[in-house]
Every structure is written in C-alpha cells, then in structure tokens.
Write a protein that holds these residues in place. Structure first.
Motif, short mmCIF file in Angstrom:
data_model
loop_
_atom_site.label_atom_id
_atom_site.label_comp_id
_atom_site.label_asym_id
_atom_site.label_seq_id
_atom_site.Cartn_x
_atom_site.Cartn_y
_atom_site.Cartn_z
N THR A 35 4.57 0.56 12.29
CA THR A 35 5.26 1.61 11.53
C THR A 35 5.97 1.01 10.32
O THR A 35 6.62 -0.03 10.41
N ILE A 36 5.85 1.69 9.19
CA ILE A 36 6.55 1.31 7.97
C ILE A 36 7.80 2.18 7.84
O ILE A 36 7.72 3.41 8.00
N ILE A 37 8.92 1.55 7.55
CA ILE A 37 10.19 2.26 7.41
C ILE A 37 10.79 1.94 6.05
O ILE A 37 10.95 0.77 5.70
N THR A 38 11.12 2.98 5.28
CA THR A 38 11.83 2.75 4.02
C THR A 38 13.31 3.03 4.23
O THR A 38 13.70 3.84 5.08
N PHE A 73 1.78 5.03 10.18
CA PHE A 73 2.92 5.92 10.32
C PHE A 73 4.03 5.41 9.40
O PHE A 73 4.45 4.25 9.49
N VAL A 74 4.49 6.27 8.48
CA VAL A 74 5.53 5.89 7.52
C VAL A 74 6.72 6.82 7.70
O VAL A 74 6.56 8.05 7.70
N VAL A 75 7.89 6.23 7.87
CA VAL A 75 9.11 6.99 8.08
C VAL A 75 10.19 6.44 7.15
O VAL A 75 9.93 5.54 6.36
N ALA A 76 11.40 6.98 7.28
CA ALA A 76 12.49 6.54 6.40
C ALA A 76 13.71 6.16 7.22
O ALA A 76 13.63 5.92 8.43
N THR A 136 15.59 8.45 -5.01
CA THR A 136 15.06 7.10 -5.20
C THR A 136 14.24 6.66 -3.99
O THR A 136 13.22 6.00 -4.13
N GLN A 137 14.67 7.03 -2.79
CA GLN A 137 13.93 6.63 -1.59
C GLN A 137 12.57 7.34 -1.51
O GLN A 137 11.56 6.70 -1.14
N GLY A 138 12.52 8.63 -1.85
CA GLY A 138 11.26 9.36 -1.80
C GLY A 138 10.18 8.76 -2.68
O GLY A 138 9.07 8.47 -2.22
N PRO A 139 10.48 8.55 -3.98
CA PRO A 139 9.49 7.91 -4.85
C PRO A 139 9.11 6.50 -4.39
O PRO A 139 7.96 6.08 -4.55
N ALA A 140 10.08 5.75 -3.83
CA ALA A 140 9.76 4.41 -3.34
C ALA A 140 8.79 4.49 -2.17
O ALA A 140 7.84 3.69 -2.08
N ALA A 141 9.01 5.44 -1.27
CA ALA A 141 8.09 5.62 -0.14
C ALA A 141 6.70 6.00 -0.64
O ALA A 141 5.68 5.48 -0.16
N SER A 142 6.65 6.90 -1.60
CA SER A 142 5.37 7.32 -2.16
C SER A 142 4.64 6.15 -2.83
O SER A 142 3.43 5.99 -2.68
N LYS A 143 5.40 5.34 -3.55
CA LYS A 143 4.81 4.18 -4.21
C LYS A 143 4.22 3.21 -3.19
O LYS A 143 3.12 2.68 -3.38
N ALA A 176 11.55 -1.96 2.15
CA ALA A 176 10.54 -1.61 3.15
C ALA A 176 10.73 -2.50 4.36
O ALA A 176 11.03 -3.69 4.25
N TYR A 177 10.56 -1.90 5.53
CA TYR A 177 10.64 -2.60 6.81
C TYR A 177 9.38 -2.28 7.60
O TYR A 177 8.70 -1.28 7.35
N LYS A 178 9.09 -3.11 8.58
CA LYS A 178 7.90 -2.90 9.41
C LYS A 178 8.23 -3.24 10.85
O LYS A 178 8.97 -4.19 11.12
N VAL A 179 7.67 -2.47 11.77
CA VAL A 179 7.82 -2.78 13.18
C VAL A 179 6.77 -3.81 13.56
O VAL A 179 5.57 -3.54 13.48
N GLU A 180 7.24 -4.99 13.92
CA GLU A 180 6.35 -6.09 14.30
C GLU A 180 6.90 -6.75 15.56
O GLU A 180 8.07 -7.15 15.59
N GLY A 181 6.06 -6.85 16.58
CA GLY A 181 6.47 -7.50 17.81
C GLY A 181 7.67 -6.84 18.46
O GLY A 181 8.51 -7.53 19.06
N GLY A 182 7.79 -5.54 18.31
CA GLY A 182 8.89 -4.82 18.92
C GLY A 182 10.20 -4.92 18.19
O GLY A 182 11.25 -4.53 18.72
#
Length: 380
Positions: free
Chosen positions: A280-283, A258-261, A162-169, A365-371
C-alpha cells in the motif's frame, strides 16, 4: 517523466527544550509578578481530537507529541507549569460543538492543539473563532477550513490542495497507472481529498464509488473495482474502513496498487488488513522520523517507539502555544502571537500565511513493507 522522490534533509533542531521562547524579533517572557503568563496563572493548553474510538490512534500520536512538548516546557519552568486538558471527540463532528464550549468556558485554556479531524474542525471552529480561542491543527487537511475567515484558525501542515495533487502525481508518474479507480468514505476529509484526486486524474479515472464510515461489507465495491480493469485505486478515508476494504479486494482477486492518504497512516491499518496491506502507498503532509533526529530520540526515550503520524506536528503546534505562554500571552493575546510566529520547529519552519495556512509545505510518500510503514521520500 517519472516523478523524482527527494529524500528530506534532516532539519537542524537546536534544542527540544523550549526554554525562554520568543518569535522573530521576539516577545520576552514576562517577569514574575508582572501579570503576564510568567506570573503563573496556571494556564492550560487543550488537545482536541479522537483519544478513544476507531480513530483513536491518530489522536494519541498527536497527544504524545503535545505531552512531550509540555514536558520540555515544564522542565524549564518548574515553578510555573502548564498542564494539558484533553477534549476527546472520538473523531465525531456531532460531539465537537459541546467540547468546544467546554474548552471555551475554561478560561485557563489559552490555546487548542486541534481539532484533529476536518469534520470536527468544521463543527467546532466557528465557536472557537467567536470566543477568540486560538486553534492550531496538526492534522486536519480539508482546504476549505481556511476559507471561512476564522481569525483563530491555524494549520501546522499542508492541506489536501497540496496532498491531493501529490497523490495524483505519484499515481501517474511513479506507479504509471493508466486506469485508476477513486473511492471515498463520504466524510468531510475523505470526499474532499478524493474529489481533488478525481479532478487531477481526469479521464484516467475509470470508476468512482462512495462507501460509508463504519461499513464492513464492501462486496459491491469489490465488484465495481474488479470489473473496471483499474490498475490502481485511490481511497479517501480512514483506516477502520481501509483495512477491510483492501482485504476484501485482495480476496476478490484484485491485483492493483492500493493508494491512501494520511487518514490511513496508522499501524492499526496493517494490524487489521494483515498481508493485504503489503505494498500500500500512503501519502501524508507529515514528516518521517528521520527528518528530526533529536525529536525522534526524545520521543523514543519517552514512549519506547518512533514518532508516528502527526506526532511531530503535535509537538510543534503545542510548542507555539507554549512559547506564547512563556512570552506572557493570555488567551486574548495568543492569536496575534501565533499570527506573527516564525521559528524553526521539529517538522518545518513554523510560519503562517494570512489565512492561517502553513508557509512551509511538503508531502511525503510512504509504503507498507514487511508489515511496517516506511518512508520512500518527498513527492516533488
């Protein structure tokens, strides 16, 4: 169409204290002197995962949730407390079999929260299954773990199918990437997840690479990524490698996303990558703190910080086992108790299918913002 991010509606948490616990239709706690757990058999639950080493933060976040659950239980059962036994794997699959034997040989241990990582789960879970010692992992996401017929295996979150397809989407629909590079760290977790993303993205993948855990020089990979023209890079792996990788990519002039999990959803990634981590985007199939406000308040009161990656899932996994102890279950009775469990937790409805998979799955989904790592919502 752009994917829609639906912010999670906070779950109603009736109470964090466990009290007299049962499941649907419920077992009731055994009376004192009845021979059940409530007669006080000095039972323990185990925490199996990295508590030291390069990936220790992820294990510690889980352990914090487990300890909070035990605190809540012991407040209600002061005359018969449960204790925690730690099995520090350092995230190393080669250490897992010996640690599993240690847990199995301690007959006071009636259940395990973990193993925390997919590689160590693959190594340890056959022994747990043979011994009949139930395991509830709050974090190991490789889908194949549920395909082995292990009767003692349960997973308190969604897997990488489920995480893989969500990251791809998210990469396709939100980032609007048309040229994606995919990289993995050759681990059971990282390669398994990256392979799912590769399959889902198909011809959009403009390059592939594999690095190794504990690697520090990524110059060859930087050349491959920059020469590919990729506007996004998905990395399946953990934070100790993700941080120097993105630093070297930025130093090499790469401007993509950069997309990670979940293996990188750790403050150490930001601390080590510095400014290169920004954006950075983190799923993660883990809930953000605001989904469970009561849990967040209790956690912050104990640890002086918000719940982190898999803290809530650790709390929920421990709570299931503690409910079993309150209902008079020993090691032999715990497997069926967990199999039939159906109760609201702090992260989701806690219920399992026939393979031990969570019946309630969400990926965020999460994002690195302002450290800082901030939630940008559920990937729908």
């Amino acid at each position: 169409m752009r994917s829609t991010l639906k912010f999670a509606v906070p779950l109603a948490v009736a109470a964090l204290a466990l009290g007299a616990c049962g499941t649907k239709g419920g077992d009731t706690p055994a009376p004192a002197g009845s021979g059940g757990a409530a007669a006080c058999n000095d039972y323990k639950i185990g925490m199996f995962g990295a508590l030291t080493g390069p990936n220790a933060n992820l294990g510690i976040y889980i352990q914090n949730g487990v300890n909070l659950a035990i605190d809540d239980y012991n407040k209600k059962h002061a005359d018969c407390k449960v204790t925690l036994e730690n099995y520090d794997s350092q995230g190393d699959p080669t250490q897992a079999p010996a640690l599993a034997k240690k847990a199995i040989d301690d007959k006071k241990v009636v259940g395990i929260v973990g193993p925390a990582f997919s590689g160590e789960s693959k190594a340890a879970d056959p022994a747990f299954n043979e011994a009949g010692l139930v395991t509830i992992t709050p974090s190991a996401t490789n889908p194949t773990l549920a395909e082995n017929g292990w009767k003692t295996f349960f997973r308190a979150l969604g897997n990488d199918a489920t995480q893989g397809p969500a990251a791809s989407k998210y990469i396709k629909d939100t980032l609007k990437s048309t040229k994606t590079f995919v990289m993995d760290d050759a681990s059971e977790y990282g390669k398994g997840l990256a392979d799912i993303v590769r399959k889902d993205l198909g011809s959009q993948v403009v390059g592939n690479d594999t690095i190794q855990q504990k690697q520090t020089d990524f110059s060859a990979s930087v050349t491959k990524v920059t020469s590919s023209g990729a506007d996004a890079l998905f990395f399946g792996g953990y934070s100790p490698e993700a941080a120097p990788l993105i630093k070297q990519l930025r130093d090499g002039g790469w401007k993509g996303t950069f997309v990670v999990a979940d293996g990188v959803k750790d403050q150490s990634f930001i601390d080590n990558a510095k400014d290169a981590a920004e954006g950075t985007i983190i799923t993660c199939p883990c809930v953000p703190p605001d989904v469970a406000p009561d849990f967040r308040t209790a956690y912050k009161a104990k640890y002086n910080e918000d719940p982190n990656t898999y803290s809530g899932e650790g709390y929920d996994s421990a709570t299931i086992l503690l409910d079993g102890i309150a209902a008079g279950k020993d090691r032999a009775g715990m497997v069926d108790f967990v199999k039939a469990y159906d109760k609201k937790g702090v992260t989701k409805q806690l219920k399992f299918d026939a393979k031990g998979e969570s019946a309630d799955i969400k990926v965020f989904a999460y994002k690195v913002e302002g450290g800082k790592i901030v939630s940008v919502g559920e990937i729908k």
